[in-house]
Motif scaffolding. Sequence first.
Motif, PDB file in Angstrom:
ATOM      1  N   LEU A  16       0.834  -1.201   0.000  1.00  0.00           N
ATOM      2  CA  LEU A  16       0.000   0.000   0.000  1.00  0.00           C
ATOM      3  C   LEU A  16       0.870   1.254   0.000  1.00  0.00           C
ATOM      4  N   ILE A  17       1.916   1.249   0.823  1.00  0.00           N
ATOM      5  CA  ILE A  17       2.839   2.382   0.869  1.00  0.00           C
ATOM      6  C   ILE A  17       3.516   2.569  -0.483  1.00  0.00           C
ATOM      7  N   GLY A  18       4.008   1.462  -1.063  1.00  0.00           N
ATOM      8  CA  GLY A  18       4.667   1.546  -2.355  1.00  0.00           C
ATOM      9  C   GLY A  18       3.736   2.024  -3.452  1.00  0.00           C
ATOM     10  N   ALA A  19       2.506   1.507  -3.467  1.00  0.00           N
ATOM     11  CA  ALA A  19       1.558   1.861  -4.522  1.00  0.00           C
ATOM     12  C   ALA A  19       1.154   3.328  -4.441  1.00  0.00           C
ATOM     13  N   LEU A  20       0.871   3.812  -3.235  1.00  0.00           N
ATOM     14  CA  LEU A  20       0.451   5.208  -3.093  1.00  0.00           C
ATOM     15  C   LEU A  20       1.588   6.165  -3.433  1.00  0.00           C
ATOM     16  N   THR A  21       2.795   5.845  -2.943  1.00  0.00           N
ATOM     17  CA  THR A  21       3.950   6.694  -3.235  1.00  0.00           C
ATOM     18  C   THR A  21       4.203   6.759  -4.734  1.00  0.00           C
ATOM     19  N   ASP A  22       4.154   5.620  -5.371  1.00  0.00           N
ATOM     20  CA  ASP A  22       4.564   5.567  -6.774  1.00  0.00           C
ATOM     21  C   ASP A  22       3.429   5.832  -7.743  1.00  0.00           C
ATOM     22  N   LEU A  23       2.193   5.738  -7.276  1.00  0.00           N
ATOM     23  CA  LEU A  23       1.083   6.233  -8.087  1.00  0.00           C
ATOM     24  C   LEU A  23       1.266   7.730  -8.303  1.00  0.00           C
ATOM     25  N   ALA A  24       1.606   8.428  -7.215  1.00  0.00           N
ATOM     26  CA  ALA A  24       1.874   9.866  -7.322  1.00  0.00           C
ATOM     27  C   ALA A  24       3.132  10.119  -8.152  1.00  0.00           C
ATOM     28  N   PHE A  25       4.180   9.333  -7.918  1.00  0.00           N
ATOM     29  CA  PHE A  25       5.418   9.501  -8.678  1.00  0.00           C
ATOM     30  C   PHE A  25       5.153   9.339 -10.169  1.00  0.00           C
ATOM     31  N   GLY A  26       4.431   8.285 -10.555  1.00  0.00           N
ATOM     32  CA  GLY A  26       4.166   8.030 -11.968  1.00  0.00           C
ATOM     33  C   GLY A  26       3.390   9.156 -12.620  1.00  0.00           C
ATOM     34  N   ALA A  27       2.352   9.641 -11.928  1.00  0.00           N
ATOM     35  CA  ALA A  27       1.535  10.713 -12.485  1.00  0.00           C
ATOM     36  C   ALA A  27       2.344  12.003 -12.626  1.00  0.00           C
ATOM     37  N   LEU A  28       3.095  12.344 -11.595  1.00  0.00           N
ATOM     38  CA  LEU A  28       3.866  13.587 -11.614  1.00  0.00           C
ATOM     39  C   LEU A  28       5.046  13.515 -12.585  1.00  0.00           C
ATOM     40  N   ALA A  29       5.688  12.339 -12.682  1.00  0.00           N
ATOM     41  CA  ALA A  29       6.785  12.184 -13.645  1.00  0.00           C
ATOM     42  C   ALA A  29       6.270  12.297 -15.076  1.00  0.00           C
TER      43      ALA A  29
END
Length: 357
Positions: A16-29
């Motif tokens: 859950l931590i990884g998905a939430l962090t990297d969902l934001a990372f993917g969208a912002l990148a």
Amino acid sequence: MMEWIESLPTGQVSVLIGALTDLAFGALAQQSRFCLRAACVEFWRGDAGPKFAIWLLAFASALIATQLLILNGTLETTSIRQLTTTGSLSGAIIGGSLFGWGMVMARGCASRLLVLSGTGNQRALVAGLVVTLVSQATLRGGLSPLREWAGGLWLVDASARNLADRLPTWLPLIAGIALLAGGIYLARVHANRLWPSLAAVGVGLCIALGWGLTAWHASWSFDIIAVKSVSFTGPSADTLMGFINLPQLPLSFDIGIVVGVFAGAMLAAVASGQFKLQSFTEQTGLSRYLIGAGLMGFGGMLAGGCAVGAGVTGGAVMALTAWVALLFMWLNAGIADWVLERAPRPLEVAGPAPTAD
């Protein structure tokens, strides 16, 4: 909310931590077009322009926010693997050099390929799969003896890996602020739009968020939790191999990285009308992508991470090997761009010149 999260199994919390962090990372990148290769090409062509500004904003934000976590005690350096285990300077030098060449040849670093895959770019998807396969072969397969040999040429003790130990306490934070100011200046000079610049800052904050959330999880979990943040070569390899070999993927922070970044980039691309299927053409070629992806897969595992995993995530905690790897990525990306794109080519033989009548 906190009680509910703490009641979940360790694996579920990690993913859950990884998905939430990297969902934001993917969208912002995706929205910022964050990419080390693009920044390097601009820089070495003598124009530190808008793409360089985007990378600088992301890196500076990651450095500032992560150092603040360390200074206030939220993130303890004694729990960070990049600072507490023996490192390889030869791996950082050789691996960073190969990665720099690879990302220029494949027209994107490992993180950028995953982000572009989510936007419908099939060239990036194929290249990303090659990066993943070569990474796995380098970590545990037929290329692992070569990695161990190259990595063992020049080792550095754990006590020497934290650059911050040799610097005044506040200097890394001050350096991050200076770099952020430089990024803001360049973004204004080159008239960068506000949203991509803010998204680049968000990319850097996602790096710090990963460090902070995994440290928080480790502070209360009864299980041993690895304190880490965003990286791509190792997690991508483990995710793919787990998907191939196991009926059910083991839940972890790394699984959340791959799924989260891909989904975040896709959602952002669809929402902004930028999703578009793209494939190989006669002009784009294929062999260049495949060779570059292979170099990135081997180089990233040898260097201890990709342009994000070593370059930004490791750089943000002031890991010596990460800064060395990032330096050699920059240097060799410049060399590769000159050799492949800008070096004078021998004149083609066009046959005898026409004679006058």
